[in-house]
Scaffold this active site. Structure first.
Site, short mmCIF file in Angstrom:
data_model
loop_
_atom_site.label_atom_id
_atom_site.label_comp_id
_atom_site.label_asym_id
_atom_site.label_seq_id
_atom_site.Cartn_x
_atom_site.Cartn_y
_atom_site.Cartn_z
N ALA A 30 70.40 -110.26 -17.72
CA ALA A 30 69.84 -109.70 -18.95
C ALA A 30 68.33 -109.73 -18.91
O ALA A 30 67.74 -110.79 -18.68
CB ALA A 30 70.36 -110.49 -20.15
N THR A 31 67.71 -108.58 -19.13
CA THR A 31 66.25 -108.51 -19.11
C THR A 31 65.64 -108.50 -20.50
O THR A 31 64.42 -108.57 -20.63
CB THR A 31 65.78 -107.25 -18.35
OG1 THR A 31 66.26 -106.10 -19.04
CG2 THR A 31 66.28 -107.27 -16.91
N ARG A 52 72.18 -94.87 -26.45
CA ARG A 52 73.56 -94.84 -26.95
C ARG A 52 74.45 -93.84 -26.19
O ARG A 52 75.38 -93.29 -26.74
CB ARG A 52 73.58 -94.52 -28.44
CG ARG A 52 72.89 -95.54 -29.30
CD ARG A 52 73.65 -96.84 -29.26
NE ARG A 52 73.18 -97.74 -30.30
CZ ARG A 52 72.99 -99.02 -30.11
NH1 ARG A 52 73.21 -99.54 -28.92
NH2 ARG A 52 72.59 -99.78 -31.08
N LYS A 66 75.93 -96.09 -21.29
CA LYS A 66 75.64 -96.53 -19.93
C LYS A 66 75.96 -98.01 -19.69
O LYS A 66 76.47 -98.35 -18.63
CB LYS A 66 74.22 -96.18 -19.52
CG LYS A 66 73.13 -96.71 -20.41
CD LYS A 66 71.81 -96.01 -20.12
CE LYS A 66 70.78 -96.47 -21.11
NZ LYS A 66 71.09 -96.11 -22.50
N HIS A 92 76.42 -106.58 -27.24
CA HIS A 92 76.68 -106.57 -25.80
C HIS A 92 77.48 -107.81 -25.39
O HIS A 92 78.44 -107.72 -24.62
CB HIS A 92 75.37 -106.51 -25.01
CG HIS A 92 74.81 -105.14 -24.87
ND1 HIS A 92 74.63 -104.54 -23.66
CD2 HIS A 92 74.37 -104.26 -25.79
CE1 HIS A 92 74.11 -103.33 -23.84
NE2 HIS A 92 73.94 -103.14 -25.13
N ASP A 99 70.87 -105.33 -16.74
CA ASP A 99 70.79 -104.51 -17.95
C ASP A 99 69.60 -104.99 -18.76
O ASP A 99 69.67 -106.04 -19.37
CB ASP A 99 72.09 -104.64 -18.75
CG ASP A 99 72.27 -103.54 -19.78
OD1 ASP A 99 71.35 -102.70 -19.92
OD2 ASP A 99 73.32 -103.51 -20.44
#
Length: 175
Positions: free
Chosen positions: A34-35, A12, A15, A50, A83
């Site tokens: 996206a991972t 949080r 980043k 997100h 990310d």
């Protein structure tokens, strides 16, 4: 000219939002890699937050394991935002994959990218030593991965309270 930008920080720390804003300073359209694997309600909520923050200028590609292949396939499509690396690492480790080879291959491929790559990762080693062996192995792997990718990156930022602190490039000192 391509470059790799790594943004790290604690939980949080802001980043991801910093990375999204930075990516859109490099291009008006971007690819969000996206991972995350949604395995529970909490992760589903995080992913939804997100997604809600991003606008129409983003195209999302899911790459929970095949990050290197996805970077190669999206090179030429504009700036990419990954990310995040630490989720990718946990996917690799929990799946029994050779995370060390995967990280080395990623680091070797980053300078070959034509389009910019902005990467988000977590700084997980600043807390207490984890109680169990798996958590300690993950903490250690994450620290090593971040060092390897930071060495390959052109710029590295530490997110603190939603603000970026540039840590690379700095004048290099011999220690």
């Amino acid at each position: 000219m391509s470059k790799t930008i790594l943004i790290t920080g604690g939980a949080r720390s802001g980043k991801s939002a910093l990375a999204e804003r930075h990516a859109l300073t490099l291009a008006s359209q971007a690819v969000y890699i996206a991972t995350a694997e949604v395995r529970d309600d909490e992760m589903a909520e995080r992913v939804a937050l997100h997604q809600a923050r991003r606008g129409d200028e983003w195209r999302t590609v899911h790459a929970p394991l095949n990050l290197l292949e996805t970077l190669r396939k999206t090179d030429g499509c504009g700036v990419r935002l990954v990310d995040c690396l630490t989720l990718w690492l946990s996917n690799l480790m929990l799946g029994g994959h050779d995370w060390q080879d995967a990280v080395q291959a990623l680091a070797a491929a980053l300078p070959e990218q034509r389009d910019p790559v902005v990467i988000v990762t977590n700084e997980v080693g600043a807390g207490i030593v984890p109680e169990n062996a798996l958590a300690r192995a993950y903490r250690d792997a994450s620290g090593l991965m971040n060092q390897i990718i930071a060495a390959a990156a052109d710029e590295v930022y530490l997110a603190v309270c939603g603000l970026p602190l540039k840590v690379k490039p700095n004048e290099q000192h011999a220690f």
